[in-house]
Design a protein around this motif. Sequence first.
Motif, mmCIF file in Angstrom:
data_model
loop_
_atom_site.group_PDB
_atom_site.id
_atom_site.type_symbol
_atom_site.label_atom_id
_atom_site.label_comp_id
_atom_site.label_asym_id
_atom_site.label_seq_id
_atom_site.Cartn_x
_atom_site.Cartn_y
_atom_site.Cartn_z
ATOM 1 N N ALA A 53 5.115 -0.452 -4.066
ATOM 2 C CA ALA A 53 4.609 -0.429 -5.917
ATOM 3 C C ALA A 53 4.365 0.312 -6.400
ATOM 4 N N GLY A 109 10.120 -0.254 -2.152
ATOM 5 C CA GLY A 109 9.728 -0.362 -3.215
ATOM 6 C C GLY A 109 11.010 -1.697 -3.834
ATOM 7 N N LYS A 112 9.003 -5.437 -5.997
ATOM 8 C CA LYS A 112 8.089 -4.932 -7.875
ATOM 9 C C LYS A 112 6.259 -5.586 -7.966
#
Length: 147
Positions: A53, A109, A112
């Motif tokens: 993140a 990723g 988030k």
Amino acid sequence: MWREPTTDDLRDAMLEAELSALSRVSVAQGKDPVSKAIDNAVGRFRAALRSGARVSMGPDRTLPHDLIPQAMHVAAYLFLGSRVGAKVSDPRTTLYNDAIKLAERIESGTVKYTEPDETETVTKSVAPRPMSRPKRMTLSRRQQEGV
């Protein structure tokens, strides 16, 4: 809001049959297996947040409040499987696997997270900029000859 998980969070994440194992564990030689399991689980999710993140991290040993239940599922699995030596049930294994999959999605990723509250409330001071307009000629040369 980022906060530090507590033993009560771990109790909330445990299944009824697992709570008896938690109450039977005694602290031996100054080691607390419950806090160690919580620290390991928090470390797993903090590592995922750092790598995937790329958010500013909250204070040490804290997590976003909505990640705490998933971290406690990991802590309960680690606590029951390695510390207590109890048989880990199928529902506990499923909860653990789901939490680890979430950590992997954070690392990649896909999921988030926002910055911790401490950094969100800090405002950047912006220096005032002077207001000026570019000069423009409003009269033509012909109109300015008499001036």
